[in-house]
Design an enzyme around this catalytic site. Structure first.
Site: not given
Length: 572
Positions: A55-57, A106, A220, A399, A490, A552
């Site tokens: 299967g794709s994904g 698989k 899956h 941050d 600032t 700020d």
């Protein structure tokens, strides 16, 4: 659920067309969702074809592994759905010759049935075909025998070994035997932090609460074997590896390769942390990690989480893993850096770092005055971490709170005997903050403190006017370094008004404590005024008017530590 798709029913075909554009050595096979190698020899001269899929994904599996030295063809079903028998048969016909084909499957029912039927049909046409089934999921070992387990990320290592073996031109039986031996020495276990979402679906197949993770999941979106509480990466790695090591009966002194695989939505940062933990864990067990890879090699759409694969190796298996391939998604290399630290070169110190030894009576006095003031600054920054993070998140990368927390920790850690002179104390703080704070805050504060330290270098007992001059030189240093000025939204919009108020107050006849109180008030007003300023410098400038409405964060931080210093400013 938002996706970068057109029609979900056409996603596999459109994906393959995108992959093919970046893979000059491969092409799509007619109307089938099959990617095959270009430039194969004539059928009579072809080596054993190595074909896989499902299967794709799971990208980059399986199309990303098509290429000389790895897969001859990748057969891609719909998302999480086995490909049809006819597509597998066409892949066998397109890539095989008299030497036949090895199908790497698989261990899922749909894959076994469709690849198995295609093998029978190919054999009926006279094409020799062998099947190797990968069942490396050790999480199911308590519930099922090995041949009943799922095939997951370790499959990629089997692709590489079988592809390299076939490239040597050996017979099909030998290629299949080598691949089966690899499967028998391979174990994988994964963990999900949340579910994944299929194209066209409006929600994930399952969801995990913030206090849950899923151990031993498949690829899956199916649930795992145990739902448990989150744990640190080292502990989680120990849990996964212990199951693998026990299942494979790996003993002290053995040699392995290690694969840390992302499931689609896990940052490389987190995968690297797990790789570090896994390498250290195996080393403590006296298991030699000969090669290691870290990245998203077989995913589950957008699932956050990872798996760890361990493969027992000898020189022959290592040689196959090291062999060349033109596959665009095989990470290559894998050589392990056994020594990851380098000594810092010792150089002469050309800066005026402070002398850590108290040599004068007044030196001890400065240390006793400065240490409580700096501790107050640190405690204020820690107390306001959440506020600073929130403000920075609205106009930056969020941050600032963490940076100021690191600054606070660094300030507290400064020893008292490094604060024996004002100039030396500022230089010490500059060094501490330079090393503690990343991003822009560190260089700004460090530069300001270094400049202020130089301003006070010849003042053993600075006057209030000396401190005002040092204060102004610090702001000038920040402006020069960052290219900003007051009014650009600032930290300077709090710092510059504070300097003007302090300096002006002293010149107007206020004592130092009164002038500092005026400076704090000016800084707090300046910080609040930034809420109405259009940013012209820093990361917030990218947002323009969208940054309006909140002050700020950098300016608020300035006002915060200025306020914390106020009780420690004496009148003289």
């Amino acid at each position: 659920m938002k996706k970068l798709l057109n029609d979900p029913s056409k996603v596999v075909r459109e994906m393959l067309e995108g992959i093919a554009r970046l893979t000059p050595h491969a092409a799509i096979l007619g109307d089938e969702n099959v990617l095959v190698r270009r430039g194969l020899p004539t059928p009579s001269e072809r080596p054993v074809a190595i074909i896989s899929g499902g299967g794709s994904g799971h990208e980059p599996a399986h199309g990303g592994y098509v290429g000389a030295g790895m897969l001859s063809a990748a057969v891609c079903g719909e998302v999480f759905t086995s490909p049809p028998t006819d597509a597998v048969l066409e892949a066998i016909r397109a890539t095989s010759g008299p030497n036949g084909a090895l199908l790497i499957v698989k261990n899922y029912t749909g894959d076994r049935l469709n690849f198995g039927l295609a093998a029978e049909l190919a054999r009926a046409e006279g094409i020799p075909v062998e099947i190797v089934t990968v069942a490396d999921d050790v999480s199911l070992r308590a519930q099922s025998q090995r041949n009943q387990r799922r095939g997951i990320a370790g499959t990629v290592l089997v692709h590489k070994i079988a592809g390299a073996m076939a490239a040597r031109g050996v017979p099909l039986a030998q290629v299949a035997a080598t691949a089966r031996e690899a499967c028998a020495n391979l174990g994988t276990m994964g963990v999900a932090l949340d579910g994944c979402t299929l194209p066209g679906a409006d929600k994930a197949g399952f969801r995990l609460a913030d206090n849950e993770i899923e151990l031993g999941l498949g690829i899956h979106g199916e649930k795992g074997v145990e739902r448990t509480a989150p744990m640190p990466a080292d502990q989680l790695t120990e849990t996964l590896l212990s199951n693998i090591i026990e299942d494979l009966a790996i003993k002290s002194g053995e040699r392995v390769v290690l694969l840390v695989n992302g499931l689609g939505a896990t940052p490389d940062m987190e995968l690297a942390v797990v790789l570090r933990a896994a390498f250290n864990n195996l080393t403590r067990r006296n298991v030699t990690v000969e090669r290691a890879w870290c990245g998203t090699l077989l995913s589950a759409l957008n699932m956050p989480g990872c798996s760890i694969s361990v493969l027992r190796v000898d020189d022959e298996r290592l040689a196959l893993l090291d062999s060349e391939t033109e596959s665009r998604s095989w990470p290559g290399g894998g050589k392990v850096n056994q020594s990851i630290r380098m000594r810092i070169a010792v150089t002469s110190n050309l800066t005026s770092e402070p002398n850590s030894t108290v040599t004068h009576e007044n030196d001890a006095g400065w240390a006793q005055r400065l240490k409580p003031a700096l501790d107050a600054v640190a405690h204020a920054l820690i107390a306001n971490e959440a506020i600073l993070t929130d403000l920075d998140s609205k106009a930056g990368d969020g941050d600032l709170g963490a940076s100021m927390k690191r600054a606070a920790d660094a300030i507290v850690a400064v020893p008292t005997n490094a604060l024996t002179t004002p100039s030396g104390a500022l230089a010490t703080l500059g060094t501490a903050l330079r090393r503690a704070i990343a991003g822009s805050s560190g260089p700004f504060y460090a530069t300001a403190l270094v400049r202020a330290s130089r301003s006070l270098a010849n003042a053993a007992e600075p006057t209030a006017q000396d401190w005002a001059a040092a204060f102004r030189s610090a702001a000038d240093a920040i402006s020069e370094l960052g290219g900003a000025k007051a009014g650009d939204r600032t930290m300077l919009d709090a710092l510059v008004p504070a300097i003007e108020a302090f300096d002006g107050g002293l010149k107007g006849g206020l004592n130092a404590a009164e002038a500092w109180a005026a400076a704090v008030s000016a800084a707090e007003s300046g910080a609040q005024d930034t809420a109405h300023m259009s940013p012209r410098a820093g990361r917030a400038s990218y947002l323009g008017a969208r940054a309006l409405g909140s002050p700020d964060g950098g300016a608020v931080a300035i006002a915060c530590w200025l306020r914390a210093l106020q009780p420690h400013i004496t009148s003289r």
